[in-house]
Scaffold this motif. Structure first.
Motif, PDB file in Angstrom:
ATOM      1  N   VAL A   1       0.832  -1.213   0.000  1.00  0.00           N
ATOM      2  CA  VAL A   1       0.000   0.000   0.000  1.00  0.00           C
ATOM      3  C   VAL A   1       0.862   1.257   0.000  1.00  0.00           C
ATOM      4  CG1 VAL A   1      -1.758   1.290   1.271  1.00  0.00           C
ATOM      5  CG2 VAL A   1      -1.894  -1.204   1.146  1.00  0.00           C
ATOM      6  N   GLY A   2       1.971   1.215   0.706  1.00  0.00           N
ATOM      7  CA  GLY A   2       2.847   2.378   0.789  1.00  0.00           C
ATOM      8  C   GLY A   2       4.230   1.987   1.263  1.00  0.00           C
ATOM      9  N   TYR A   3       5.187   2.889   1.051  1.00  0.00           N
ATOM     10  CA  TYR A   3       6.585   2.638   1.389  1.00  0.00           C
ATOM     11  C   TYR A   3       7.089   3.749   2.302  1.00  0.00           C
ATOM     12  CZ  TYR A   3       6.520  -0.698  -2.493  1.00  0.00           C
ATOM     13  OH  TYR A   3       6.223  -1.748  -3.327  1.00  0.00           O
ATOM     14  N   PHE A   4       7.738   3.353   3.399  1.00  0.00           N
ATOM     15  CA  PHE A   4       8.383   4.308   4.298  1.00  0.00           C
ATOM     16  C   PHE A   4       9.846   4.428   3.874  1.00  0.00           C
ATOM     17  CE2 PHE A   4       4.765   2.768   6.676  1.00  0.00           C
ATOM     18  CZ  PHE A   4       4.291   3.889   7.339  1.00  0.00           C
ATOM     19  N   ILE A   5      10.211   5.593   3.356  1.00  0.00           N
ATOM     20  CA  ILE A   5      11.554   5.817   2.806  1.00  0.00           C
ATOM     21  C   ILE A   5      12.344   6.700   3.754  1.00  0.00           C
ATOM     22  CG2 ILE A   5      12.881   6.611   0.830  1.00  0.00           C
ATOM     23  CD1 ILE A   5      11.044   4.274   0.207  1.00  0.00           C
ATOM     24  N   GLN A   6      13.514   6.220   4.158  1.00  0.00           N
ATOM     25  CA  GLN A   6      14.395   7.028   4.983  1.00  0.00           C
ATOM     26  C   GLN A   6      14.950   8.197   4.170  1.00  0.00           C
ATOM     27  OE1 GLN A   6      17.408   4.344   6.355  1.00  0.00           O
ATOM     28  NE2 GLN A   6      16.089   3.344   7.861  1.00  0.00           N
TER      29      GLN A   6
ATOM     30  N   PRO B   1      11.110   9.687   8.273  1.00  0.00           N
ATOM     31  CA  PRO B   1      10.970   9.067   6.958  1.00  0.00           C
ATOM     32  C   PRO B   1       9.830   9.697   6.171  1.00  0.00           C
ATOM     33  CG  PRO B   1       9.985   7.677   8.618  1.00  0.00           C
ATOM     34  CD  PRO B   1      10.609   8.831   9.358  1.00  0.00           C
ATOM     35  N   VAL B   2       9.813   9.424   4.865  1.00  0.00           N
ATOM     36  CA  VAL B   2       8.770   9.917   3.972  1.00  0.00           C
ATOM     37  C   VAL B   2       7.906   8.730   3.557  1.00  0.00           C
ATOM     38  CG1 VAL B   2       8.300  10.930   1.713  1.00  0.00           C
ATOM     39  CG2 VAL B   2      10.108  11.871   3.144  1.00  0.00           C
TER      40      VAL B   2
END
Length: 519
Positions: free
Chosen positions: A196-201, A213-214
């Motif tokens: 569903v979504g990605y947590f990007i540092q 994170p974004v």
């Protein structure tokens, strides 16, 4: 043996022995050798777990070791280069497949322009082909890479790509953005295990990690990795099956190199003679000057006088180079096989190959690369479709009823750049036979050469037309005299202005290569 067996054995070793013998015989009758826990498999402890539990605690270590081999191992680089050379090579050519030839030409030109680094890369540092080569390498070493769709100003259209390494997924994130979902490995999943979504540092330009994170929705992210099991959620390095063998082979080569350096050294021992004049306290050293060897070394062309009776003994360590060659080839073959490639494809050693074996090996390698090419072209197709939509939204193209016939306007095909033939004479004969027997069409042959078949026909027609204008029958030059004669026979009696492609431009019936009479 259980507690009861231990008690029986303590009381009566004979009965304990019989019980154990019958138990092992029973296991041999009803079980698999691969599942036995006998002496040979006593140290083989395994467990069945989900793919994520199996990979979670090894993923980062495997990736770090694969990167170390990428930096320091020539064997690992040979595997990576062979993979990239065959999967992406010189790149892919786009062929839009809409019903409008004019729109196809327009999309092809726009795509070529967008593939320049200032238009497709948000960092303006890589062209599209360079991005895809890097992606193929990172998948082989790291296990995968993420493409982020960025909608930003500047460039041909407000759409560019940002590449994110899998390290940048925030594995510490645990709170999902949507109720009922779960966050695993920095990715939010719904109950159906769909991303569903990605947590990007976030990192600064020097690589220092920032705190927050974004979160990026999955519709803006294109993950590029291979899924091997239904329960697998994230990537694992494609080099993982061969990492230990590559490292062992590197260590072996280093050991052999050290031994060869030692073997190349020449050591000399001076064997001194016993001085004359007696022994013991009454012994007298013989008179005269004696040569000392302290601090002396050998130089080319040296002439040196020695003491009377002294002799020289040399030390020549045994070389291991000849024994290492066969072992190294065997290891290299196993490494290539572990990656689904032939020894020749990774080592570039063709000394033991002929045409048939090389062709068979190339066919087997192509089957390995086909799966990777399929995955790569799916990624490229999603990028291209986003590009076409961006072109429509910005007004660069304006086909009627775009949203109603979107699938038709997004239709396309990828043609891989051709490879050089192993034996052009044999390959040409095989292609001619395949065409004559219907095993291949002209479209298939053109695609193998990295060309659009319509463009190939247009190019041939242009050559024939120009040849007739110059008074030379190019059909005979290109296709042979038989083809030229057949073309001439088919155009006899036609008016010069009504001749089709390949006809004789000379109404007097001049032969191939002969200029018109009035020229």
């Amino acid at each position: 043996m259980g507690i009861l067996d231990n008690i029986i054995t303590a009381i009566s070793p004979e009965r304990g022995y019989r019980r154990e013998a019958w138990r092992q015989a029973l296991e041999e009758l009803r079980g698999y050798d691969a599942a036995s826990h006998g002496r040979l498999n006593a140290g083989w402890r395994v467990f069945n777990e989900s793919a994520e539990l199996t990979d979670r605690y090894s993923r980062d270590v495997i990736r770090a070791r694969a990167r170390d081999l990428e930096r320091n191992s020539d064997i690992a680089q040979s595997v990576i280069h062979a993979f990239r050379r065959n999967v992406i090579g010189k790149g892919y050519k786009l062929q839009p497949k809409t019903e409008s030839e004019l729109l196809n030409d327009q999309l092809e030109k726009l795509w070529k322009q967008w593939c320049r680094k200032e238009n497709c890369d948000i960092t303006a540092s890589q062209s599209f082909n360079q991005i895809m080569r890097m992606a193929v390498t990172r998948k082989q070493v790291d296990g995968g890479i993420l493409f982020i769709k960025r909608y930003t100003r500047g460039g041909l259209v407000p759409f560019k790509l940002q590449m994110i390494e899998v390290d940048e997924l925030d594995t510490t994130a645990s709170i999902p953005r949507h109720k009922g979902n779960t966050v695993v490995g920095g990715i939010e999943y719904d109950p159906a295990r769909r991303a569903v979504g990605y947590f990007i540092q976030q990192y600064d330009v020097e690589g220092w990690k920032l705190t927050t994170p974004v979160y990026i929705e999955a519709k803006h992210v294109i993950p590029y990795w291979t899924k091997h099991r239904p329960s697998q959620l994230r990537e694992v390095s494609d080099l993982s099956p061969t990492i230990t063998r590559v490292r062992d082979t590197n260590e072996f080569i280093t050991a052999v190199s050290v031994k060869e350096r030692i073997a190349a050294c020449l050591a000399v021992f001076i064997k001194r003679a016993t001085p004359t004049g007696g022994f013991g306290r009454g012994g007298v050293v013989a008179g005269g000057d004696r040569v000392t060897y302290e601090g002396k070394s050998l130089t080319p062309g040296m002439i040196k006088e020695m003491n009377v009776g002294d002799s020289i003994e040399t030390v020549e360590p045994k070389s291991a180079g000849s024994d290492a060659s066969q072992f190294l080839k065997m290891q290299w073959r196993l490494i290539g096989a572990g990656q689904g490639m032939s020894y020749e494809a990774t080592s570039r050693d063709m000394s033991e190959s002929n045409y048939s074996s090389a062709r068979q090996g190339a066919n087997e390698d192509e089957a390995t690369f086909a799966a990777e090419i399929e995955l790569l072209t799916e990624i490229m197709s999603e990028i291209y479709e986003t590009f076409v939509i961006s072109c429509y939204l910005t007004g660069l193209i304006n086909p009627p009823g775009f949203w109603d016939k979107k699938a038709d306007y997004l239709a396309h095909k990828w043609v891989q750049a051709p490879k050089k033939w192993i034996d052009p004479a044999k390959e040409t004969t095989a292609t001619k036979t395949a065409l004559a027997t219907g095993q291949k069409t002209f479209q298939d042959v053109a695609a193998e050469q990295g060309k659009d078949w319509k463009e190939a026909v247009d190019e041939m027609a242009e050559v024939l037309k120009y040849g007739r204008k110059a008074g030379i029958e190019m059909g005979g030059v290109i296709y042979g005299q038989g083809a030229a004669a057949q073309q001439n026979a088919g155009t006899q009696g036609q008016e010069p202005g009504n001749q089709e492609h390949g006809g004789n431009p000379d109404p007097t019936g001049g032969g191939a290569g002969q200029p018109p009479e009035n020229s």
